[in-house]
Write a protein that holds these residues in place. Sequence first.
Motif, PDB file in Angstrom:
ATOM      1  N   LEU A  40       1.043  -1.777  -0.033  1.00 58.72           N
ATOM      2  CA  LEU A  40      -0.249   0.002   0.423  1.00 58.72           C
ATOM      3  C   LEU A  40       1.047   1.277  -0.447  1.00 58.72           C
ATOM      4  O   LEU A  40       0.329   2.404  -0.475  1.00 58.72           O
ATOM      5  N   ASP A  41       1.876   1.272   0.795  1.00 57.39           N
ATOM      6  CA  ASP A  41       2.867   2.623   0.610  1.00 57.39           C
ATOM      7  C   ASP A  41       3.476   2.637  -0.092  1.00 57.39           C
ATOM      8  O   ASP A  41       3.655   3.992  -0.837  1.00 57.39           O
ATOM      9  N   GLU A  42       3.959   1.716  -1.431  1.00 56.39           N
ATOM     10  CA  GLU A  42       4.760   1.367  -2.437  1.00 56.39           C
ATOM     11  C   GLU A  42       3.516   2.456  -3.655  1.00 56.39           C
ATOM     12  O   GLU A  42       3.592   2.858  -4.786  1.00 56.39           O
ATOM     13  N   ARG A  44       1.392   4.905  -2.452  1.00 54.96           N
ATOM     14  CA  ARG A  44       1.302   6.025  -3.183  1.00 54.96           C
ATOM     15  C   ARG A  44       0.929   7.296  -4.115  1.00 54.96           C
ATOM     16  O   ARG A  44      -0.051   7.606  -4.672  1.00 54.96           O
ATOM     17  N   GLN A  45       1.755   6.743  -5.027  1.00 54.00           N
ATOM     18  CA  GLN A  45       2.019   7.870  -6.101  1.00 54.00           C
ATOM     19  C   GLN A  45       1.271   7.414  -7.561  1.00 54.00           C
ATOM     20  O   GLN A  45       1.878   8.521  -8.307  1.00 54.00           O
ATOM     21  N   SER A  77      -7.064   6.749  -7.150  1.00 54.95           N
ATOM     22  CA  SER A  77      -8.130   7.488  -7.181  1.00 54.95           C
ATOM     23  C   SER A  77      -8.757   7.560  -8.389  1.00 54.95           C
ATOM     24  O   SER A  77      -8.919   7.401  -9.453  1.00 54.95           O
TER      25      SER A  77
END
Length: 100
Positions: A40-42, A44-45, A77
């Motif tokens: 999940l953190d990876e 982010r962008q 997103s």
Amino acid sequence: MRFFTPQPGQVRAVEVATEVGAEVRRVSRGETPLVFLPYLDEFRQLPAAAVIAKSPGDTVPELLTVADCVSGYVIASGVDREAAVTRCEEIDKDIRLLTD
């Protein structure tokens, strides 16, 4: 975010469309992630990504609680909530975990 919800049973195949339009990562066979939402953190962008956490031969449990959401997930997103939900649904259709 949308969790994959294949039918309970043994995974016989994982099908991913040629052009998913998202980064797709797989949890290695036999690996148990140390977190509920691996990578999940990876992500982010990224505008959209997916994690497939099951491989052929693995077992998908009956979906009774959120703790049973162990087959993977899609995250996206968008310009608004509806756009993000629609994108998750499109990606979800492109990734199939087929069970017996």
